[in-house]
Design a protein around this motif. Structure first.
Motif, short mmCIF file in Angstrom:
data_model
loop_
_atom_site.label_atom_id
_atom_site.label_comp_id
_atom_site.label_asym_id
_atom_site.label_seq_id
_atom_site.Cartn_x
_atom_site.Cartn_y
_atom_site.Cartn_z
N LEU A 1 13.03 34.34 20.97
CA LEU A 1 13.55 35.62 21.48
C LEU A 1 13.91 35.54 22.97
CD1 LEU A 1 11.20 38.25 19.78
CD2 LEU A 1 13.51 37.57 19.10
N ILE A 2 13.10 34.82 23.73
CA ILE A 2 13.38 34.76 25.17
C ILE A 2 14.29 33.58 25.52
CG2 ILE A 2 11.20 35.92 25.73
CD1 ILE A 2 10.00 33.34 26.57
N GLY A 3 14.62 32.79 24.52
CA GLY A 3 15.59 31.72 24.76
C GLY A 3 14.98 30.48 25.39
N SER A 4 13.69 30.28 25.21
CA SER A 4 13.04 29.10 25.75
C SER A 4 12.96 28.03 24.67
CB SER A 4 11.64 29.48 26.25
OG SER A 4 10.90 28.32 26.57
N THR A 5 14.09 27.37 24.43
CA THR A 5 14.16 26.38 23.36
C THR A 5 14.55 25.02 23.91
OG1 THR A 5 16.42 27.14 22.95
CG2 THR A 5 14.70 27.95 21.47
N PRO A 6 14.21 23.90 23.25
CA PRO A 6 13.37 23.80 22.06
C PRO A 6 12.02 24.50 22.27
CG PRO A 6 14.24 21.63 22.65
CD PRO A 6 14.61 22.57 23.74
N VAL A 7 11.53 25.13 21.22
CA VAL A 7 10.31 25.91 21.34
C VAL A 7 9.15 25.06 21.85
CG1 VAL A 7 11.05 27.55 19.59
CG2 VAL A 7 9.74 25.55 18.91
N GLY A 8 8.20 25.74 22.50
CA GLY A 8 7.15 25.08 23.26
C GLY A 8 6.39 23.94 22.60
N TRP A 9 5.99 24.14 21.33
CA TRP A 9 5.14 23.11 20.71
C TRP A 9 5.90 21.82 20.45
CZ3 TRP A 9 7.07 21.67 16.00
CH2 TRP A 9 7.84 22.61 15.30
N MET A 10 7.22 21.80 20.61
CA MET A 10 7.96 20.56 20.39
C MET A 10 7.84 19.60 21.56
SD MET A 10 11.43 21.80 18.50
CE MET A 10 11.36 22.68 16.92
N GLY B 1 22.99 32.49 20.12
CA GLY B 1 22.46 31.86 21.32
C GLY B 1 22.57 32.72 22.56
N SER B 2 22.62 34.04 22.38
CA SER B 2 22.67 34.93 23.53
C SER B 2 21.26 35.43 23.85
CB SER B 2 23.59 36.11 23.21
OG SER B 2 23.49 37.10 24.19
N THR B 3 20.47 34.55 24.50
CA THR B 3 19.07 34.88 24.78
C THR B 3 18.80 34.83 26.28
OG1 THR B 3 18.57 32.55 24.35
CG2 THR B 3 18.09 34.13 22.58
N THR C 1 20.04 26.72 9.83
CA THR C 1 20.05 27.76 10.86
C THR C 1 18.70 27.83 11.56
OG1 THR C 1 21.69 29.04 9.64
CG2 THR C 1 20.34 30.24 11.22
N LEU C 2 17.62 27.81 10.78
CA LEU C 2 16.29 27.86 11.39
C LEU C 2 16.09 26.65 12.31
CD1 LEU C 2 13.54 29.15 11.74
CD2 LEU C 2 12.77 27.95 9.70
N ARG C 3 16.49 25.48 11.82
CA ARG C 3 16.37 24.27 12.66
C ARG C 3 17.12 24.44 13.98
NH1 ARG C 3 20.12 20.53 10.35
NH2 ARG C 3 21.51 21.83 11.60
N ASP C 4 18.38 24.89 13.90
CA ASP C 4 19.18 25.03 15.11
C ASP C 4 18.57 26.04 16.08
OD1 ASP C 4 20.92 23.13 14.24
OD2 ASP C 4 22.52 24.51 13.68
N GLY D 1 17.15 25.08 19.69
CA GLY D 1 18.01 25.64 20.74
C GLY D 1 19.44 25.17 20.69
N SER D 2 19.90 24.77 19.50
CA SER D 2 21.28 24.34 19.36
C SER D 2 22.11 25.51 18.84
CB SER D 2 21.35 23.15 18.40
OG SER D 2 22.69 22.87 18.07
N THR D 3 22.43 26.45 19.76
CA THR D 3 23.16 27.65 19.37
C THR D 3 24.47 27.75 20.13
OG1 THR D 3 21.83 28.83 21.00
CG2 THR D 3 21.16 29.02 18.68
N PRO D 4 25.49 28.48 19.61
CA PRO D 4 25.55 29.09 18.30
C PRO D 4 25.24 28.07 17.19
CG PRO D 4 27.53 29.60 19.57
CD PRO D 4 26.75 28.62 20.35
N VAL D 5 24.57 28.54 16.15
CA VAL D 5 24.13 27.63 15.10
C VAL D 5 25.31 26.89 14.48
CG1 VAL D 5 22.05 28.97 14.64
CG2 VAL D 5 24.13 29.48 13.38
N GLY D 6 25.00 25.70 13.94
CA GLY D 6 26.02 24.76 13.52
C GLY D 6 27.16 25.27 12.65
N TRP D 7 26.84 26.08 11.63
CA TRP D 7 27.89 26.49 10.70
C TRP D 7 28.90 27.42 11.33
CZ3 TRP D 7 27.90 31.74 10.03
CH2 TRP D 7 26.68 32.42 10.22
N MET D 8 28.63 27.92 12.54
CA MET D 8 29.60 28.82 13.19
C MET D 8 30.77 28.05 13.81
SD MET D 8 27.23 31.69 15.03
CE MET D 8 26.12 32.73 14.05
#
Lengths: 206, 206, 206
Positions: free
Chosen positions: B51-60, C53-55, A46-49, A53-60
């Protein structure tokens, strides 16, 4: 890839059992036990997803993981003594689980176009953060920060996978070989009592 | 904007060192030390991005932050005594870092069209949550909840930045001035031993 | 749907007060108090939004929640004694809040096309994770893991809502009835001192 699905579910199951047993040790109520089972089994992926930014997270995507995790509660209730005795067996499942979670986590990050280095990190995150979240929710210092070798085991597996992928080794062979690296290192570490390297800084302070 | 990149990296570096030193104090192993360095250095910006939905997160986006953070481990090993003596110097880096993280966090939120109030909050989150996550992972009450003035320092910087932006002050001047506000307040707080305001409610209870 | 908005804000307010009072008990400073108020009031919905993923997360859409939560700080300062006496009243708000948060959380998940089972989980997450995050940030074992019945209260409400929705009961009736189920179970639990089921596994171990 059927083998992957099966081992993924085995890993999820083993991690859920590990969550349930931690909850029992901490004398949580039934609800706390359920939360801990889910957090341990799904927390890393979940943290990885969320991070990639791979949401909804995988297990859903399906309900399979949820049913599987819920099933560990009555199972643990019925077979608690046996589980305690079977610790060695579960240790194998758990090790299998982290091996595969490492590789699955890397694959997902690579497939999103992230760099190899970031992908290795996401592999390790997938494998270890379930246990870290389990410990944080129990208000304990994550055990992996103090005396677990398996972070290095899965790091080695991740690097193996990455190396073989770079030279275009057959995908399935690479998958199984990398998982085997994780398992072998962890088993050797137990057998020969490799202790984790102490923090090199600690001695400097004393 | 080269100056921003440089100070961003300085801030990341300083926060990573702070994570490593916290890990040493808690006697974590090498893996725990690495995780704590990453969580402290990247935690605030990562939470903001999620939180703001900017993914993949910046440092990646690049591997620079990762290499930089890893480099703090051998560096801390080699120069541990010096680091302890140089605490004052790192304190400056750290303060620079929170100053800039506050402003960078706000900018990112504003650029996504979030409200000024939400953007101020995201600036503060970027600056302080690295340290909060560090402490939660160590099973401690976040130090910032009990005796740190710097939340108010960065809040002041955030409001300054917002005010100047509203009246269209030159962007670069605004950036440096706001960072300077954070640093000045923090340094004054140390010099004159401003204690954080005690929770006004506490006395009511006793 | 005005009633929903009003009860949502009541729930947010009640959770924020619960965060402030927890911070006072732990002797946090003003900043820690603010963070705890926000984390308690917004944590559950924020986690749900991040997972599905609702961000940017829901509360960023307007500033209303932020103002409301900030308002609890001076309010708690002025009326602290009264609040302590009114614990029973707040308990009602809090119960209302979890009732509604459960149903709102489910609705949001369903509207994104997630499965009913996942949606029930997201309802429970919305209702209970604010309190869990509050406790984790305070370095305590989440109270809900040890002696709170309300996880089961909101699970019952979620299942009721889901069942009625499946058979196309009027939406507004369903909403209010499901919230009423949560409240009734929780109130009955208090009145008749229903204790939470002890973890069935615990006795096995002893």
């Amino acid at each position: 890839m059927d083998a992957v699905v099966i081992i993924d579910l085995c890993g999820t199951f083993a991690f859920a059992i590990s969550g349930v047993m931690a909850a029992v040790e901490r004398k949580f109520d039934l609800f706390g036990t359920i939360i801990l089972a889910f957090a341990t089994a799904l927390g890393g992926g979940t943290l990885r997803d969320v991070l990639i930014g791979s949401t909804p997270v995988g297990w859903m995507e399906s309900d399979v993981h949820i049913y599987l995790i819920f099933s560990t509660i009555p199972m643990a209730f019925l077979f608690f003594k046996m589980l305690t005795k079977l610790k060695r067996t579960f240790f194998i499942f758990d090790t299998l689980g982290i091996g595969l979670f490492t590789v699955l986590g890397m694959e997902k990050a690579i497939s999103l176009g992230l760099s190899p280095l970031v992908s290795v990190m996401m592999g390790v995150v997938t494998a270890v953060f379930g246990g870290i979240i389990r410990d944080v929710l129990s208000s304990r210092v994550p055990i992996i920060f103090e005396k677990e070798i398996y972070a290095f085991a899965c790091l080695s597996g991740a690097l193996t996978y990455l190396g073989f992928k770079t030279i275009h080794v057959n995908e399935e062979f690479n998958l199984f070989f990398s998982v085997a690296v994780v398992i072998t290192i962890r088993l050797l570490a137990i057998k020969y009592k490799w202790s984790i390297p102490f923090n090199p800084l600690v001695s400097k302070r004393d």
